[in-house]
Design an enzyme around this catalytic site. Structure first.
Site, PDB file in Angstrom:
ATOM      1  N   LEU A   1      -2.184   7.092  34.567  1.00  0.00           N
ATOM      2  CA  LEU A   1      -2.008   8.096  35.606  1.00  0.00           C
ATOM      3  C   LEU A   1      -3.345   8.802  35.791  1.00  0.00           C
ATOM      4  O   LEU A   1      -4.093   9.003  34.830  1.00  0.00           O
ATOM      5  CB  LEU A   1      -0.951   9.127  35.205  1.00  0.00           C
ATOM      6  CG  LEU A   1       0.501   8.645  35.079  1.00  0.00           C
ATOM      7  CD1 LEU A   1       1.388   9.796  34.612  1.00  0.00           C
ATOM      8  CD2 LEU A   1       1.016   8.059  36.385  1.00  0.00           C
ATOM      9  N   ASP A   2      -3.641   9.194  37.029  1.00  0.00           N
ATOM     10  CA  ASP A   2      -4.836   9.993  37.265  1.00  0.00           C
ATOM     11  C   ASP A   2      -4.804  11.242  36.391  1.00  0.00           C
ATOM     12  O   ASP A   2      -3.735  11.763  36.072  1.00  0.00           O
ATOM     13  CB  ASP A   2      -4.905  10.432  38.728  1.00  0.00           C
ATOM     14  CG  ASP A   2      -5.174   9.281  39.683  1.00  0.00           C
ATOM     15  OD1 ASP A   2      -5.592   8.211  39.213  1.00  0.00           O
ATOM     16  OD2 ASP A   2      -4.962   9.473  40.896  1.00  0.00           O
ATOM     17  N   MET A   3      -5.966  11.740  36.041  1.00  0.00           N
ATOM     18  CA  MET A   3      -6.065  12.944  35.230  1.00  0.00           C
ATOM     19  C   MET A   3      -5.251  14.097  35.828  1.00  0.00           C
ATOM     20  O   MET A   3      -4.579  14.844  35.118  1.00  0.00           O
ATOM     21  CB  MET A   3      -7.529  13.353  35.097  1.00  0.00           C
ATOM     22  CG  MET A   3      -7.767  14.605  34.269  1.00  0.00           C
ATOM     23  SD  MET A   3      -9.542  14.930  34.099  1.00  0.00           S
ATOM     24  CE  MET A   3      -9.534  16.423  33.129  1.00  0.00           C
TER      25      MET A   3
END
Length: 228
Positions: free
Chosen positions: A67-69
């Site tokens: 997942l993106d940060m």
């Protein structure tokens, strides 16, 4: 389902403890907070991440997707190399079903379909002069996202949207919603300043996962409601 464990990191007090939603001999299901990397980045200041925290308890835990940060929510990890290969194959065959919730700017009218689900079918490519940003580009990789409007808040001028990525391109949901003219609130990469400042974080959350257990074949289903 109650989390099996919470993992705190004393060196990063701003981060909420990680919740491990499910753990067995084959896989782990985690609830990643916004603001935490999935894997280590470049530089000493980017070494704290979900994978390293989990590996402090489960040394055999391996990453199978990210997942993106800035994105929060459900994420899978495999236990051991053999299970990592099996789970990678599930992703390649699109047999891991993910669902997200987002708050987007403005009124996104419901799709004109019987079930209310629309499809964004727009190819995505790396924006090389501004990488790691992505753009819609006819020469890019095929990218599809299903979407459904859930509710419009007229006073706050945002729409709650449900999303199902069919493909798994980097930044796909953020870029596709921007292409519809409805960027996600708090998106520091793609939203204009007037939309970005409406939330201190990206309001995108991975709220549901469904797959067949790669070892037993049992149906697994997990949910994590967003806190927005």
């Amino acid at each position: 389902m109650n989390p099996v464990k919470d993992i705190a990191c004393p060196d990063a007090p701003a981060y909420k403890p990680l919740q491990i939603i499910h753990a067995d001999d084959s896989l782990l299901v985690l609830n990643k907070p916004s603001g935490l990397l999935s894997v280590p980045g470049r530089g000493e200041d980017k070494q704290d991440c979900l994978s390293r925290r989990v590996q402090s308890l489960y040394p055999d835990a391996l990453v199978v997707h990210r997942l993106d940060m800035a994105t929060s929510g459900l994420m899978l990890m495999a236990r051991g190399a053999a299970m990592q290969r099996a789970m990678n194959q599930l992703f390649e065959r699109r047999e891991v079903h993910k669902r997200y919730v987002a708050l987007v700017d403005g009124r996104l009218a419901p799709a004109p379909t019987a079930d209310g689900w629309g499809l964004i079918d727009l190819p995505i490519a790396v924006d090389w002069p501004r990488r790691p940003l992505r753009i819609i580009d006819a020469a890019g990789k095929p990218s599809q996202t299903r979407w459904r409007s859930l509710a419009f808040d007229e006073a706050a001028n945002f729409t709650r949207v449900e999303l199902e990525p069919i493909t798994g391109r980097s930044h796909q949901l953020r870029v596709h919603l921007l292409a519809l003219g409805h960027p996600i609130l708090g998106d520091a990469l793609y939203a204009p300043d007037t939309v970005q400042v409406r939330s201190p974080r990206l309001l995108l959350h991975a709220c549901a996962l469904r797959l067949l257990h790669p070892a037993t074949g049992a149906q697994l289903s997990f949910e994590s409601p967003p806190d927005f």
